[in-house]
Design an enzyme around this catalytic site. Sequence first.
Site, short mmCIF file in Angstrom:
data_model
loop_
_atom_site.label_atom_id
_atom_site.label_comp_id
_atom_site.label_asym_id
_atom_site.label_seq_id
_atom_site.Cartn_x
_atom_site.Cartn_y
_atom_site.Cartn_z
N PHE A 1 -53.89 -26.60 -41.09
CA PHE A 1 -52.75 -27.30 -41.71
C PHE A 1 -53.09 -28.57 -42.16
O PHE A 1 -53.29 -29.48 -41.25
CB PHE A 1 -51.64 -27.33 -40.30
N ASP B 1 -60.10 -34.07 -41.78
CA ASP B 1 -58.74 -34.32 -41.57
C ASP B 1 -58.40 -34.77 -40.11
O ASP B 1 -58.29 -33.90 -39.46
CB ASP B 1 -57.90 -33.18 -42.05
N LYS C 1 -50.32 -40.43 -39.91
CA LYS C 1 -49.56 -40.41 -38.61
C LYS C 1 -49.66 -41.82 -37.87
O LYS C 1 -48.67 -42.83 -38.27
CB LYS C 1 -49.81 -39.35 -37.82
#
Length: 400
Positions: free
Chosen positions: A141, A226, A255
């Site tokens: 994801f 990531d 984030k």
Amino acid sequence: MLRTPAAVQDAERYTAHNYHPLPVVISSAEGVWLTDVDGRRYLDCLAGYSALNFGHRHPALIAAAHAQLDKLTLTSRAFIHDQFADFCRELAALCGKDLVLPMNTGAEAVETGIKVARKWGYQVKGVPAGQANIVVAEGNFHGRTTTIVSFSTDEDARADFGPYTPGFRIVPYGDLAALAGAIDEHTVAVLLEPIQGEQGVVVPPEGYLPGVRQLCTERNVLFIADEIQSGLGRTGTTFACEQEGVVPDMYLLGKALGGGIVPVSAVAADADVLGVLKPGQHGSTFGGNPLACAVATEVVRLLATGEFQRRSAELGERLHTGLRGLIGKGLVAVRGRGLWAGLDIDPALMSGREACERLMERGVLAKDTHGSTIRLAPPLVITEEEIDHAVTQLAAVLAG
């Protein structure tokens, strides 16, 4: 009269249904606690998918935002502002890299990483024009842009959004032999999450990440990590790759970098990689804006103390010990590192969604994924007592 039902109804009426949120309407928050429009308090065990690693409204981050709001919020990258150099220099130092390219959202960081890897492949590695490929993992994801969903194996994210972007090869996560077999002379990068968050906090087999690093070095391929969800203290180290002593060629960050206040993402790499970009080849109007840099610089300074990494490691032990005690009592598996856990509930008992709804009724907010799995990722400012409270409430839900 309760305000929540009407607020939920209005949200459903006027919003495209691209999410399936729990029926709770938050109006304020502090630290690890949320308060809804009816005054009920909830323990936040999701932390905005790790965007709130430092808790809601951390005083140092709020102060940085307030101070910058009174001075300057946006210039675009057409000019340099006085917050930009500090942010880029201090983040580069935290990552141990030469350069930083600021963006806004995590998906933009991933798209940036893809573009940089391809350009590096053509200009440095010598891949023929238009032939570059990138190897990714099943269950990944990395976001929801058209390019990113092109190499997703989640049909909810991918179906009906074609035609899909070519140039990606998908291999099983954790399988070094499959990865080695997918790399050829036109491969420019391997793009992986050190821990797969959306898949259910899946930790790869021991030795996998060092093996990926070795393969990429031997085959002259960039290793792109990531760390948008796994990084910035979540797993007990600054980056999840550190758990196995691995340093990728490129970090993708987001984030928590925005402190739960503004969207901030970044790509960090050495000059021989990020240096392939020239003016006009990539950019973002809001990327690296003054407000974002002011907040994100304070985030980097909080991480530089090591306090939050230590909290995650120490409190994570307490969380995982408590959760493992529920295996056989409604849980069938527990995974994760630091203050990050994926829990598989016995599907005969209830779905992950049902578990989250029942936790909500008990004042704990979490998120389900993939059927009977739920994720716990509380802010790193959580206390031992609050961890014990969350585990106790989960035990009560599983006991029926």
